[in-house]
Structure formats: C-alpha cells, structure tokens
Design an enzyme around this catalytic site. Structure first.
Site, PDB file in Angstrom:
ATOM      1  CG  PHE A 143      40.929  36.512  51.749  1.00 48.51           C
ATOM      2  CD1 PHE A 143      40.838  35.344  52.494  1.00 48.51           C
ATOM      3  CD2 PHE A 143      39.765  37.186  51.430  1.00 48.51           C
ATOM      4  CE1 PHE A 143      39.597  34.866  52.929  1.00 48.51           C
ATOM      5  CE2 PHE A 143      38.520  36.723  51.858  1.00 48.51           C
ATOM      6  CZ  PHE A 143      38.447  35.557  52.615  1.00 48.51           C
ATOM      7  CG  ASP A 228      40.374  39.928  44.673  1.00 47.56           C
ATOM      8  OD1 ASP A 228      39.620  40.904  44.852  1.00 47.56           O
ATOM      9  OD2 ASP A 228      40.296  38.880  45.325  1.00 47.56           O
ATOM     10  CE  LYS A 257      35.981  42.805  51.264  1.00 46.98           C
ATOM     11  NZ  LYS A 257      35.383  42.533  52.555  1.00 46.98           N
TER      12      LYS A 257
HETATM   13  C1  LIG Z   1      40.517  40.866  48.057  1.00 41.79           C
HETATM   14  C2  LIG Z   1      39.282  40.095  48.397  1.00 41.79           C
HETATM   15  N1  LIG Z   1      38.785  39.224  47.511  1.00 41.79           N
HETATM   16  C3  LIG Z   1      37.679  38.509  47.762  1.00 41.79           C
HETATM   17  C4  LIG Z   1      37.011  38.627  48.953  1.00 41.79           C
HETATM   18  C5  LIG Z   1      35.791  37.811  49.214  1.00 41.79           C
HETATM   19  O1  LIG Z   1      34.674  38.620  49.140  1.00 41.79           O
HETATM   20  P1  LIG Z   1      33.275  38.096  49.748  1.00 41.79           P
HETATM   21  O2  LIG Z   1      33.454  38.039  51.217  1.00 41.79           O
HETATM   22  O3  LIG Z   1      32.288  39.144  49.295  1.00 41.79           O
HETATM   23  O4  LIG Z   1      33.005  36.776  49.147  1.00 41.79           O
HETATM   24  C6  LIG Z   1      37.494  39.523  49.911  1.00 41.79           C
HETATM   25  C7  LIG Z   1      36.808  39.663  51.212  1.00 41.79           C
HETATM   26  O5  LIG Z   1      37.368  40.084  52.185  1.00 41.79           O
HETATM   27  C8  LIG Z   1      38.650  40.273  49.634  1.00 41.79           C
HETATM   28  O6  LIG Z   1      39.166  41.129  50.515  1.00 41.79           O
END
Ligand SMILES: Cc1ncc(COP(=O)(O)O)c(C=O)c1O
Length: 404
Positions: A143, A228, A257
C-alpha cells in the site's frame, strides 16, 4: 400549548448524523466523534475516554496534545505560517538537515517535502521516471496511497479497479519472495518500491534477508530501491527507519504519518544519485515544506530523542507482543511486527467486530484485514496502558467471536 422536546441524541449520534449529511461517503460514517486528547488518551463527544492504540493510524507519535508539538506549532504559526517554495525558511532547512542526518545521508542526500504519504510516493515515482527506464516493480498487497500514482504502486486490485486505467509501467511481484525479485529486476527497471513491513496488508514484516537481497539486486541492475517508510518510519519500529535494523541504505525513503506528530507533512529523502534527479520545475506543491508542519516535525524528532522513545518503542513492543502471545488465547494465532507496529493475527476472521467491541470497551485499534488487529499506538504509551489492553483482550475477542 406546544412542548419543546429536548434533543435526546448523544454527542456521538449527532456527530454521525452531521457527518452523513455533510461529508462524502468514502469512509463510512464514524460512530464516534473525538473532541480532545492527552497522551495516549482520546475523549469523545460524550466525554468518554479511550486508550488510543492506533494513534491516528501510526500518526500521533507523541500522542495527543504533546506540549512540545503544541509549543512548536503555536510559536511558528504566530511568527510565520507559510512562505511558499519561492522562499527559504530556517525551520524547513533545519528539518531537511535533520532528516538527512537520521538517514545517514548528510552531505550525500536531499529532501523534497510534501503533505502526505501518497505524495511522498508520488515524488519517488516521478524521480524513478527520471532514470529513463520504463519499468517499476512493486509488491502484491503493498500500500502506497490513494492518489493515482501512489494507487498505481498499490498492489491491491480492489482499490485500483474502480479507477482504472492505472498509470502504466508498474508490475507486481509477491512480497517477500527473493527469487521473484531476482527474476523481475534487470536494467529496464527504474525502481523497486517496498514497505519494510506491509502495514495495510496486515502488518507483514519482510522476511529475514529480503531487504538486503532487494538492495543487492537493485544495485546490480542500477535500479533505485525505494523504501516506503510512511508507516514504519520516525521511530515506530524502534529505530528511526525500519530498514536501519538490517543495515541497508536505500536510494529513496518516503515518509509521512508520524513525522508531523499529527500535522500534515511528508517527505521523500533521496540518497546518492537519487537526490539529484529532480530538476527545477519538475515537481512541487504549494503547501510542501510548510514551516508550521516542519516545526511540529522537529519537535517530534527532538522529543523522540530526548525521551528515548526509540528504545521505549522497541522494549514496549516486545513486552506487548510477548504479553499478548502469553495469553495463550485460542483465538490468537500470533503477533507479528516490530516495535509499536504490531498485528495480532487471529484464528478467525473477526477483527472488524473485535475492533468495534474493543472500542466499546474503551480501546481504539483497527482491522486492516479480516483476521488482523493492528496496534500502532503513540510511542509515549506506558507499560501500564499496554497491560490494560492485554488484560481486556480475552473478553474483547470472546465477545467478538460470539457477535461475528
Ligand atoms: C506504507 C504507506 N504508504 C503510504 C501511505 C499513504 O499515506 P497517506 O494516507 O498520508 O497518503 C500509507 C497510509 O496508510 C502507508 O501505510
């Protein structure tokens, strides 16, 4: 004579009704309206307290209303709230330098700021395109966010399908399969995108040796390794970044986050050659690198250091996962994850009901998949607070299994 009836709805009910009337229906209607918080505690519109074991989904690293964040944000907004990217700002520079230091990239890296995790991955995606190579490799179940670029990297067909066609060029391989990585990555690959722990897929850590293998394979092919760390970064797993536990150096780290401790800020850190690919005019965002959010992020980093929260996250995470497994409860299969990003894997697919039973019992958790309860509490969670959840968990699970 007409009588005026008083409103008998609870604060939470009123909130739910207003939500369904005024907000688009993309999240469903939240049953609880939160109005304040302190530390790992949040308070709802009816004055009820909850222990927040989700931290705004791994966001509120210092909990709620931490004095360091309140002070940093208040001071900065009272001085200068926004400057645009036409101007430099000392707080933003401080934060960029600080992040480079934490990533071991001082003198050999650069940061681009943004406002969210999806945008951090959008930036990394665009940087990858600038290598001139056509293919991007990402993983099933991964994700990376909901904007079109980040969604194209997200290996979850149900999230992609309504918005097809996707941005082209992304191929998916099984997460954790070293052989699949070796087969997929050659000199046509611009970048490999990985989460050190797949959070939304149910807190699935990369198997031992996998990240090191990804580093070796991408280095050999001249491809970028993008980690990520939006969910795992900024101390959540007990090190600043989860990949630091395995001693590798990626080309790009994406963050959001926990970075802002509740303020919206994201970043992509480029190391080595990845730091120099973007050229003037190729990317940007009006709010990115906002001084108020940057001040919050500096306060988060300083406080994690000062209060030794990396060690605390590692130690409390071990304690919490050990105590849950020691319950020996028949509905619990195991606990996986690292530090304070944990997935309680259940023997039955009752996690959504369990999350709602837990909420009724005063604990906020969530259910990323039908058989996993995710815990991503503030790093300031105390051992006593963690233990109170462990004590309540058997009843929560038994009630959920009955109600499911
Ligand atoms: C690993 C990861 N990358 C990207 C995102 C996306 O972040 P945002 O919701 O701040 O766009 C998330 C959100 O849960 C995530 O867990």
């Amino acid at each position: 004579m007409s009588t005026v009836r008083s409103d008998t709805r609870s604060g939470n009910q009123r909130g739910a009704e207003r939500w369904s009337a005024a907000l688009m229906n993309n999240f469903g209607v939240p049953p609880v309206e939160l109005v304040s918080g302190h530390g790992a505690i949040v308070v709802d519109a009816d004055g009820r307290e909850y222990l927040d074991l989700l931290g705004g989904i791994a966001v509120n690293a210092l909990g709620h209303a931490h004095p360091a964040v309140v002070q940093a944000v208040s001071t900065q907004v009272a001085r200068l709230g926004h400057v645009s990217n036409f101007f430099s700002h000392p707080t933003v520079l401080d934060l960029a330098e600080r992040l480079l230091g934490l990533a071991g990239a001082a003198g050999d890296g650069r940061v681009i700021f943004c406002n969210s995790g999806a945008e951090a991955n959008e930036a990394a995606f665009k940087i990858a395109r600038l290598t001139g190579r056509p293919r991007i490799i990402a993983t099933h179940g991964g994700f990376h966010g909901r904007t079109m670029g980040a969604l194209a990297l997200t290996g979850q067909p149900a999230k992609q399908e309504p918005f097809a066609p996707m941005v082209p060029g992304v191929e998916f391989i099984p997460f954790g399969d070293a052989q699949a990585l070796s087969s997929a990555v050659d000199d046509t690959v611009a970048a490999v995108f990985l989460e050190p722990i797949q959070g939304e897929a149910g807190v699935i850590p990369a198997p031992d040796g996998y990240l090191a293998h990804a580093r070796a394979v991408t280095t050999a092919a001249g491809a970028l390794l993008v980690l990520d760390e939006v969910q795992t970064g900024i101390g959540r797993t007990g090190t600043w970044f989860a990949h630091q536990r395995v001693g590798i150096r990626p080309d790009i780290i994406t963050l959001a986050k926990g970075l802002g401790g509740g303020m919206p800020i994201g970043a992509a850190i480029g190391l080595g050659r990845a730091a120099d690919l973007l050229q003037p005019g190729q990317h940007g965002s009006t709010f990115a690198g906002n001084p108020v959010c940057a001040a919050a992020a500096l306060a988060v980093i300083d406080t994690i250091e000062r209060e030794r929260l990396l060690d605390h996250a590692a130690t409390l995470g071990k304690h919490l996962s050990g105590a849950i497994e020691d319950l020996g409860h028949p509905l619990i299969d195991r606990v996986r994850g690292e530090g304070l990003l944990l997935g309680v894997v259940l023997q039955r697919p009752v996690s959504a009901v369990a999350a709602s039973v837990a909420r009724d019992a005063g604990f906020i958790v969530n259910a990323p998949t039908p058989d996993v309860i995710r815990l991503a509490p503030p790093l300031v969670l105390t051992t006593e607070q963690a233990d109170s959840f462990v004590a309540a968990l058997p009843t929560i699970l038994e009630t959920a299994a009955k109600d499911a």
